[in-house]
Design a protein around this motif. Structure first.
Motif, mmCIF file in Angstrom:
data_model
loop_
_atom_site.group_PDB
_atom_site.id
_atom_site.type_symbol
_atom_site.label_atom_id
_atom_site.label_comp_id
_atom_site.label_asym_id
_atom_site.label_seq_id
_atom_site.Cartn_x
_atom_site.Cartn_y
_atom_site.Cartn_z
ATOM 1 N N LEU A 75 57.128 46.892 29.387
ATOM 2 C CA LEU A 75 57.449 47.278 28.015
ATOM 3 C C LEU A 75 58.227 48.593 28.033
ATOM 4 C CD1 LEU A 75 54.008 46.465 26.382
ATOM 5 C CD2 LEU A 75 56.140 45.195 26.096
ATOM 6 N N ALA A 76 59.396 48.582 27.405
ATOM 7 C CA ALA A 76 60.240 49.779 27.398
ATOM 8 C C ALA A 76 59.530 50.950 26.723
ATOM 9 C CB ALA A 76 61.566 49.474 26.700
ATOM 10 N N GLN A 77 59.015 50.721 25.534
ATOM 11 C CA GLN A 77 58.294 51.752 24.788
ATOM 12 C C GLN A 77 57.036 51.119 24.205
ATOM 13 O OE1 GLN A 77 61.247 53.081 21.951
ATOM 14 N NE2 GLN A 77 61.884 54.727 23.318
ATOM 15 N N PRO A 78 55.959 51.085 24.988
ATOM 16 C CA PRO A 78 54.755 50.411 24.496
ATOM 17 C C PRO A 78 54.175 51.086 23.256
ATOM 18 C CG PRO A 78 54.368 51.398 26.670
ATOM 19 C CD PRO A 78 55.785 51.641 26.322
ATOM 20 N N VAL A 79 53.727 50.255 22.347
ATOM 21 C CA VAL A 79 53.013 50.703 21.158
ATOM 22 C C VAL A 79 51.584 50.245 21.345
ATOM 23 C CG1 VAL A 79 52.809 50.444 18.656
ATOM 24 C CG2 VAL A 79 55.076 50.533 19.726
ATOM 25 N N TYR A 80 50.637 51.090 20.983
ATOM 26 C CA TYR A 80 49.223 50.783 21.181
ATOM 27 C C TYR A 80 48.532 50.590 19.842
ATOM 28 C CZ TYR A 80 50.198 52.416 25.886
ATOM 29 O OH TYR A 80 50.733 52.571 27.134
ATOM 30 N N GLY A 81 47.518 49.739 19.862
ATOM 31 C CA GLY A 81 46.715 49.511 18.675
ATOM 32 C C GLY A 81 45.391 48.896 19.064
ATOM 33 N N GLN A 82 44.487 48.828 18.107
ATOM 34 C CA GLN A 82 43.170 48.245 18.329
ATOM 35 C C GLN A 82 43.048 46.963 17.514
ATOM 36 O OE1 GLN A 82 40.646 51.465 17.104
ATOM 37 N NE2 GLN A 82 40.597 52.348 19.152
ATOM 38 N N PRO A 83 42.645 45.861 18.164
ATOM 39 C CA PRO A 83 42.527 44.600 17.438
ATOM 40 C C PRO A 83 41.378 44.573 16.439
ATOM 41 C CG PRO A 83 41.812 44.329 19.707
ATOM 42 C CD PRO A 83 42.359 45.718 19.582
ATOM 43 N N TYR A 84 40.378 45.406 16.660
ATOM 44 C CA TYR A 84 39.233 45.479 15.751
ATOM 45 C C TYR A 84 38.611 46.859 15.910
ATOM 46 C CZ TYR A 84 37.036 44.128 20.157
ATOM 47 O OH TYR A 84 36.665 44.062 21.481
ATOM 48 N N PRO A 85 37.864 47.312 14.922
ATOM 49 C CA PRO A 85 37.265 48.655 14.986
ATOM 50 C C PRO A 85 36.380 48.830 16.221
ATOM 51 C CG PRO A 85 37.038 47.755 12.787
ATOM 52 C CD PRO A 85 37.562 46.644 13.655
ATOM 53 N N GLY A 86 36.571 49.928 16.912
ATOM 54 C CA GLY A 86 35.770 50.239 18.080
ATOM 55 C C GLY A 86 36.312 49.663 19.382
ATOM 56 N N ALA A 87 37.403 48.911 19.319
ATOM 57 C CA ALA A 87 37.979 48.319 20.529
ATOM 58 C C ALA A 87 38.783 49.356 21.298
ATOM 59 C CB ALA A 87 38.890 47.144 20.160
ATOM 60 N N LYS A 88 39.015 49.063 22.585
ATOM 61 C CA LYS A 88 39.923 49.878 23.381
ATOM 62 C C LYS A 88 41.337 49.644 22.865
ATOM 63 C CE LYS A 88 38.753 47.831 27.215
ATOM 64 N NZ LYS A 88 38.736 47.447 28.629
ATOM 65 N N ASP A 89 42.259 50.508 23.272
ATOM 66 C CA ASP A 89 43.663 50.301 22.922
ATOM 67 C C ASP A 89 44.229 49.115 23.688
ATOM 68 O OD1 ASP A 89 43.938 52.298 21.060
ATOM 69 O OD2 ASP A 89 44.752 53.765 22.465
ATOM 70 N N TYR A 90 45.100 48.386 23.011
ATOM 71 C CA TYR A 90 45.845 47.268 23.576
ATOM 72 C C TYR A 90 47.315 47.527 23.292
ATOM 73 C CZ TYR A 90 41.705 44.253 24.122
ATOM 74 O OH TYR A 90 40.518 43.714 24.523
ATOM 75 N N PHE A 91 48.203 46.835 24.024
ATOM 76 C CA PHE A 91 49.612 46.850 23.647
ATOM 77 C C PHE A 91 49.728 46.055 22.359
ATOM 78 C CE2 PHE A 91 50.233 46.826 28.439
ATOM 79 C CZ PHE A 91 50.502 48.184 28.521
#
Length: 129
Positions: A75-91
């Motif tokens: 990924l050139a510029q990865p963006v991170y987010g959480q799929p649900y509250p309390g989850a680890k970061d994911y791409f």
């Protein structure tokens, strides 16, 4: 609960899902050529498995791919987010980022290859047995 805009009120047997069926269908069309790809409803959304490894989640019409070093390199510029509250970061990949089928398949394949196999589940014993 009262229906809103002609939709039935959510119940335990019919949970409201945030990801639209057409979003999941589009994703599966994009990655359907990958071997051993399947989805499973989890937490009211979907988990994407490759080779029996939970590789990504589809939540709120967005794709959350597990973070790996190889994924970060793809990924050139990865963006991170959480799929649900309390989850680890994911791409985090929005549906408009799913258009490049080859790049999407490369990311998911590389991620699955970098992940360990899930631990086998222990057999449940019946009470009184």
């Amino acid at each position: 609960m009262t229906p809103i805009a002609g939709k039935p009120a959510p119940t335990r047997s019919n949970p409201a899902m945030s990801t639209r069926p057409e979003t999941l269908a589009f994703l599966l069309d994009q990655i359907g050529a990958l071997p051993a790809v399947r989805t499973r409803r989890m937490f009211g959304e979907y988990c994407v498995y490759l080779d029996d490894k939970p590789t990504a989640f589809v939540c709120d019409d967005q794709l959350f791919v597990k973070v790996t070093d190889v994924g970060r390199a793809l990924l050139a510029q990865p963006v991170y987010g959480q799929p649900y509250p309390g989850a680890k970061d994911y791409f985090l990949l929005r549906p408009d980022e799913w258009e490049d089928r080859e790049a999407l398949c490369d990311l998911l394949t590389a991620t699955a290859q970098a992940l360990p196999l899930p631990k086998p589940r222990k057999a449940r014993h019946k009470a009184g047995a």
